[in-house]
Write an enzyme that holds these catalytic residues in place. Structure first.
Site, PDB file in Angstrom:
ATOM      1  N   LYS A  71      -9.161   4.566   3.212  1.00 32.05           N
ATOM      2  CA  LYS A  71      -9.585   5.302   3.552  1.00 32.05           C
ATOM      3  C   LYS A  71      -9.249   6.282   3.699  1.00 32.05           C
ATOM      4  CE  LYS A  71      -9.989   3.406   7.778  1.00 32.05           C
ATOM      5  NZ  LYS A  71     -10.712   3.297   8.652  1.00 32.05           N
ATOM      6  N   SER A  89      -3.199  -5.536   7.390  1.00 31.13           N
ATOM      7  CA  SER A  89      -4.643  -5.754   7.404  1.00 31.13           C
ATOM      8  C   SER A  89      -5.191  -6.434   6.437  1.00 31.13           C
ATOM      9  CB  SER A  89      -4.826  -4.662   7.553  1.00 31.13           C
ATOM     10  OG  SER A  89      -5.068  -3.414   7.036  1.00 31.13           O
TER      11      SER A  89
HETATM   12  C1  LIG Z   1      -4.937  -0.327   8.124  1.00 29.22           C
HETATM   13  C2  LIG Z   1      -6.041  -0.657   7.839  1.00 29.22           C
HETATM   14  N1  LIG Z   1      -6.993  -2.245   7.868  1.00 29.22           N
HETATM   15  C3  LIG Z   1      -8.279  -2.651   7.808  1.00 29.22           C
HETATM   16  C4  LIG Z   1      -8.445  -0.598   8.702  1.00 29.22           C
HETATM   17  C5  LIG Z   1     -10.192  -1.154   8.579  1.00 29.22           C
HETATM   18  O1  LIG Z   1     -10.955  -0.382   8.770  1.00 29.22           O
HETATM   19  P1  LIG Z   1     -12.491   0.184   8.540  1.00 29.22           P
HETATM   20  O2  LIG Z   1     -11.716   0.592   9.616  1.00 29.22           O
HETATM   21  O3  LIG Z   1     -13.124   0.924   7.449  1.00 29.22           O
HETATM   22  O4  LIG Z   1     -13.202  -0.841   8.952  1.00 29.22           O
HETATM   23  C6  LIG Z   1      -7.801   0.273   8.714  1.00 29.22           C
HETATM   24  C7  LIG Z   1      -9.174   1.665   9.254  1.00 29.22           C
HETATM   25  O5  LIG Z   1      -7.939   1.963  10.214  1.00 29.22           O
HETATM   26  C8  LIG Z   1      -7.450   0.344   8.812  1.00 29.22           C
HETATM   27  O6  LIG Z   1      -5.987   1.424   8.855  1.00 29.22           O
END
Ligand SMILES: Cc1ncc(COP(=O)(O)O)c(C=O)c1O
Length: 314
Positions: free
Chosen positions: A46, A272
Site C-alpha cells: 500500500k 491475504s
Molecule cells: C492486507 C491486504 N491485502 C490485500 C489488499 C487488497 O489490495 P487492493 O486494495 O489493491 O485490491 C489490501 C487492501 O487494503 C490489504 O490491506
C-alpha cells in the site's frame, strides 16, 4: 554513481524482490514466483498507492501545504498514508475499525495519525462495515478544508501499482503466463494488469476473493476475516477487460497457507498473501510445467502476530 543528496525514505518504496516458491509447488505445476512487497517501508504494498495518491494530488494542486488528508482504511492504506503524510508534513485523519489488526491501528498512531474508530460486529468484516467507514470519512472531510483520498474511487492508485507491474516485466523479462491477486479496492490487480495486458499473448489474470463473500464471482456478499479484501461490493476500479476470471478462495486454506509459507518457504506474510498463494498454486496446476505464475506477498506477518492468524489471542 553516488547521489549528491541523501535519498528520502520515500525512495525506499518499491523495487521489491521476486522469489520462487521452492517447496510447496507440486510436480508438473508451473513455477510460482512471489513478489515480496513487505520489503516496503511500512511492510505493505500500500506504500506504492499512498505515495501516488499524495503526489498526484500535489501535482494537480488539489493538495497543498497545511491541508489535512482524510481516509477510511482497514489499516494498511492508513498506515501507508500516515507514513507518507508524516514525511511530507500533512495532518492525517483516518477512520478505521476494531475489525482490523491492532498492530495496524497502533502503527497509524505512531506515525502521528488522528485515528477515529467505528465499531464492528464482533470483530468481523460484515458487508455494511466498509460503507460505514466511508460515510464517516466523508462527513469528516466535508467538515474541514481537507483532501479526501477516497481509495476506492481514486484512480491515482492505479498509477502507484503500475510500478509493480513494470518491475515484474523487468524481473521476468516478460515471461509471465498467469497472475492473480486478491481484490480490495482492486488497485493492485488493475494497476498490474494494465501493464501485463501489453504482453502478447496476455497472461491469464485472475481476481481472488473470499469464498464466503463471492461478490465478484457470484454476486453475493458475506462475512469473512481476510483483512483488506472482500469489501462487500464490487469495487468501482475493477475493470472486466483487465481480468479473465474471478475465483473464491476458502479462508481456512488461505490461513493454513500463510503458516506453510512461513514454516516451509520462509515467507512471513498476512492472510491475504496466503489467499494469493492458494490462488497461484491453483493456476500453476492448471497451466503445468514450463509456465510461470506470479502473485504478491501483500504485507508482513508482523502485522498479524497479535490477531487470530498466528495465534496471538490463544
Ligand atoms: C492486507 C491486504 N491485502 C490485500 C489488499 C487488497 O489490495 P487492493 O486494495 O489493491 O485490491 C489490501 C487492501 O487494503 C490489504 O490491506
Amino acid at each position: 554513481m553516488r547521489e549528491s543528496t541523501p535519498a528520502s525514505v520515500l525512495n525506499a518504496i518499491g523495487n521489491t524482490p521476486l522469489v520462487e516458491l521452492k517447496k510447496i509447488v507440486p510436480a508438473h505445476s508451473a513455477s510460482v514466483l512471489v513478489k515480496l512487497e513487505y520489503f516496503s517501508p511500512t511492510g505493505s504494498y500500500k506504500d506504492r498507492m499512498a505515495l501516488a495518491m499524495i503526489e498526484e494530488a500535489e501535482k494537480r494542486g488539489a493538495l497543498r501545504p497545511g491541508m489535512t488528508v482524510v481516509e477510511y482504511t482497514g489499516g494498511s492504506t492508513g498506515t501507508s498514508l500516515a507514513f507518507v503524510c508524516a514525511v511530507k508534513g500533512y495532518r492525517f485523519r483516518v477512520v478505521s475499525s476494531d475489525a482490523f489488526a491492532k498492530e495496524k491501528l497502533q502503527t497509524m498512531k505512531v506515525f502521528g495519525a488522528d485515528l477515529i474508530l467505528v465499531p464492528s460486529e464482533g470483530g468481523k468484516i460484515t458487508p455494511g462495515l466498509i460503507p460505514r467507514l466511508i460515510e464517516r470519512a466523508r462527513e469528516i472531510s466535508a467538515a474541514q478544508p481537507s483532501y479526501f483520498t477516497d481509495q476506492f474511487r481514486n484512480r491515482d492508485v492505479l498509477t502507484g501499482f503500475e510500478g509493480l507491474g513494470k518491475e515484474l516485466m523487468e524481473q521476468t523479462e516478460g515471461r509471465i503466463s498467469g497472475f492473480c491477486g486478491g481484490v480490495g479496492t482492486a488497485g493492485m490487480l488493475m494497476g498490474v494488469a494494465r501493464v501485463l495486458r501489453r504482453l502478447q499473448p496476455s497472461p491469464k489474470i485472475v481476481a481472488l476473493e473470499p469464498a464466503s463473500s463471492p461478490v465478484i464471482s457470484g454476486g453475493v456478499a458475506g462475512t469473512h476475516h481476510i483483512e483488506g479484501i472482500g469489501s462487500g461490493f464490487v469495487p468501482p476500479m475493477l475493470d472486466k477487460s483487465l481480468y479473465d476470471e474471478a475465483r473464491g478462495i476458502d479462508e481456512g486454506e488461505a490461513r493454513a497457507m500463510a503458516h506453510r509459507l512461513a514454516s516451509e518457504e520462509g515467507i512471513f506474510a498476512g492472510t491475504s498473501t496466503g489467499m494469493n498463494v492458494v490462488g497461484a498454486l491453483g493456476l500453476a496446476r492448471e497451466m503445468g510445467s514450463g509456465h510461470t505464475v506470479i502473485t504478491v506477498a501483500v504485507d508482513t506477518g508482523l502485522k498479524y502476530l497479535a490477531g487470530d492468524l498466528y495465534g496471538g489471542e490463544e
